[in-house]
Design an enzyme around this catalytic site. Structure first.
Site, PDB file in Angstrom:
ATOM      1  N   ASP A 279      39.929  47.772  28.377  1.00 26.95           N
ATOM      2  CA  ASP A 279      39.044  46.754  28.937  1.00 26.95           C
ATOM      3  C   ASP A 279      39.069  46.949  30.456  1.00 26.95           C
ATOM      4  O   ASP A 279      40.058  46.607  31.121  1.00 26.95           O
ATOM      5  CB  ASP A 279      39.564  45.365  28.531  1.00 26.95           C
ATOM      6  CG  ASP A 279      38.779  44.239  29.191  1.00 26.95           C
ATOM      7  OD1 ASP A 279      38.001  44.524  30.127  1.00 26.95           O
ATOM      8  OD2 ASP A 279      38.966  43.072  28.786  1.00 26.95           O
TER       9      ASP A 279
ATOM     10  N   GLN B 113      38.070  44.350  34.929  1.00 29.70           N
ATOM     11  CA  GLN B 113      38.643  44.071  36.254  1.00 29.70           C
ATOM     12  C   GLN B 113      39.128  45.331  36.970  1.00 29.70           C
ATOM     13  O   GLN B 113      39.591  45.240  38.109  1.00 29.70           O
ATOM     14  CB  GLN B 113      39.815  43.076  36.136  1.00 29.70           C
ATOM     15  CG  GLN B 113      39.427  41.726  35.555  1.00 29.70           C
ATOM     16  CD  GLN B 113      38.456  40.949  36.437  1.00 29.70           C
ATOM     17  OE1 GLN B 113      38.279  41.239  37.627  1.00 29.70           O
ATOM     18  NE2 GLN B 113      37.796  39.968  35.861  1.00 29.70           N
TER      19      GLN B 113
HETATM   20  N1  PLP Z   1      37.800  41.223  30.055  1.00 29.35           N
HETATM   21  C1  PLP Z   1      38.302  40.865  31.238  1.00 29.35           C
HETATM   22  C2  PLP Z   1      39.600  41.459  31.698  1.00 29.35           C
HETATM   23  C3  PLP Z   1      37.609  39.961  32.042  1.00 29.35           C
HETATM   24  O1  PLP Z   1      38.113  39.598  33.221  1.00 29.35           O
HETATM   25  C4  PLP Z   1      36.388  39.422  31.564  1.00 29.35           C
HETATM   26  C5  PLP Z   1      35.648  38.415  32.354  1.00 29.35           C
HETATM   27  O2  PLP Z   1      36.217  37.683  33.143  1.00 29.35           O
HETATM   28  C6  PLP Z   1      35.896  39.853  30.338  1.00 29.35           C
HETATM   29  C7  PLP Z   1      36.638  40.741  29.599  1.00 29.35           C
HETATM   30  C8  PLP Z   1      34.595  39.351  29.789  1.00 29.35           C
HETATM   31  O3  PLP Z   1      33.545  39.780  30.590  1.00 29.35           O
HETATM   32  P1  PLP Z   1      32.053  39.292  30.291  1.00 29.35           P
HETATM   33  O4  PLP Z   1      32.105  37.787  30.288  1.00 29.35           O
HETATM   34  O5  PLP Z   1      31.265  39.848  31.425  1.00 29.35           O
HETATM   35  O6  PLP Z   1      31.653  39.836  28.976  1.00 29.35           O
END
Ligand code: PLP
Length: 405
Positions: free
Chosen positions: A194, A197
């Site tokens: 993921d 960030q």
């Molecule tokens: N993963 C991480 C580490 C995040 O910080 C975020 C959003 O803050 C997400 C996933 C989800 O991102 P999105 O809401 O743009 O799909």
């Protein structure tokens, strides 16, 4: 780095200059991105891929050039490995469904880490429920680093995939993804990162990292909202079934047998956000023109300054203090008698002084439970933030603490 490129920053809230420190939630957009959206809608908007007419061909070329731009940005081997989605959440859901259909069966195991965002927990939980598989969790050490000694003991012949964040959205800490990928690959287990960030704050090279999948969101990297990327190694993407059916993802549709399109279209059912992809490519141009290494160096120096300054305040506890961070710092305030001041109260008083931070569980409730608090206050940085912003946060925090203590 020119703040004037970001017009939204030049405003007052509650008669105070806006200090925007909520970049981990979403970043502001430079004028070139805003102008790209207007340019697209005023000069070349037309649905892509299926049109023989001029505008459709222009739009198709821009969308496919944007795909190549993203591939270059994360150093993917081919633009066929870049799937446009609605965001990180959509990327992970797409992967969890598709990978689950192909490779996860009763009794299998998926591993995530203790610091994941809900977006990298719930899709895997849903998959495990659907397939009667088990979700296992890489634990944290007392210093809030991931326990790399425990990780190999979680790997088994039933482990099908490891999913984890490159950078924690709560703590800002950089997870040891290289070690995790190496250990998982020794057992031929793929790893999905993921990158929501990390892609905005670090130079992420998917071939160098050797991750099998990577997800990120355009809106967190100065691009438009509603768009994301799922990178996958071509070898893996070829093995996975489509997660959604519809236009564009097909080769031929027959009542008795439908065949699917080649990569990456197999995973892009329906009209994609071709205007958004163009605007994202302009955001990536902006980053490259500013200088990626310069941004990494500037932000890491600024993050250190933020943490140092917070640590000078009595009553402030910084989580994972002294660990290397990328862009975000979480903290809480305590009264002299040791009682926690609720992060919402701190955040509200900061807001009244023009300082935008995020408070709460940051969509990572298991981590917040582990910390034993109802939430944290998180200040998160972007390339347009300055030491003056952090000094303004500190001034506002001192005032808030004096009122709340
Ligand atoms: N993963 C991480 C580490 C995040 O910080 C975020 C959003 O803050 C997400 C996933 C989800 O991102 P999105 O809401 O743009 O799909």
């Amino acid at each position: 780095m020119n703040r004037d490129d970001f017009p939204i920053l030049n405003q007052q809230v509650y008669n105070r200059p806006l200090v925007y420190l909520d970049n981990a939630a979403t970043t502001q957009k430079p004028l070139c991105v805003i102008n790209a959206l207007t340019e697209a809608y005023t000069t070349w908007n037309a649905n892509i891929h299926r049109g023989v007419h001029h505008l459709s061909q222009v739009a198709t070329a821009r969308h496919e050039a944007a795909r190549q731009r993203v591939a270059d940005f994360i150093h993917a081997a081919s633009s066929r490995e870049i799937i446009f989605t609605k965001g990180t959440t959509d990327s992970i859901n797409t992967l969890a469904f598709s990978f689950g259909e192909a490779f996860v069966h009763e009794g299998d195991e998926i591993i995530v880490s203790a610091v994941e965002h809900h977006s990298d927990i719930v899709p895997w939980q849903m998959l495990c429920q659907r397939k009667h598989a088990t979700l296992r969790v890489i634990p944290l050490r007392p210093d809030l680093t991931l326990d790399l000694e425990a990780f190999p003991t979680l790997l088994s012949d039933r482990t099908r995939l490891v999913a984890l964040a490159h950078v924690s959205n709560v703590l800002g800490t950089i997870n040891p993804v290289r070690d995790i990928i190496r250990l998982a690959h020794e057992r031929n287990i793929p790893v999905a990162i993921d990158g929501a960030q990390s892609v905005p704050h670090l130079i992420v090279d998917v071939q160098d990292l050797d991750c099998d999948f990577l997800s990120f969101s355009a809106h967190k990297i100065y691009g438009p909202t509603g768009l994301g990327v799922l990178y996958g190694k071509e070898h893996w993407l070829n093995l996975l079934p489509p997660a959604e059916g519809g236009g564009e993802m097909i080769e031929h549709v027959r009542w008795d047998n439908t065949t699917y399109n080649t990569l990456p279209y197999k995973f892009e059912a329906g009209t994609p956000d071709f205007i958004g992809s163009y605007a994202l490519s302009r955001a990536l141009d902006y980053i490259d023109e500013t200088g990626r290494q310069a941004i990494v160096d500037y932000e890491s120096e600024l993050t250190r300054y933020l943490e140092e300054q917070l640590l000078t305040l009595a009553g402030i506890h910084v989580y994972a203090a002294s660990l290397e961070k990328a862009g975000a710092v979480s903290f809480n305030a305590f009264r002299p008698d040791g009682e926690l001041i609720h992060p919402f109260d701190v955040g509200t008083l900061l807001d009244r002084q023009g300082v935008a931070v995020r408070t709460g569980h940051h969509c990572a409730e298991p981590l917040i439970d582990h910390l034993g608090v109802p939430g944290t206050v998180r200040a998160s940085l972007a390339l347009y933030n300055t030491r003056e912003d952090i000094d303004a946060l500190l001034r506002a925090l001192r005032t808030a603490l004096a009122m709340l203590s």
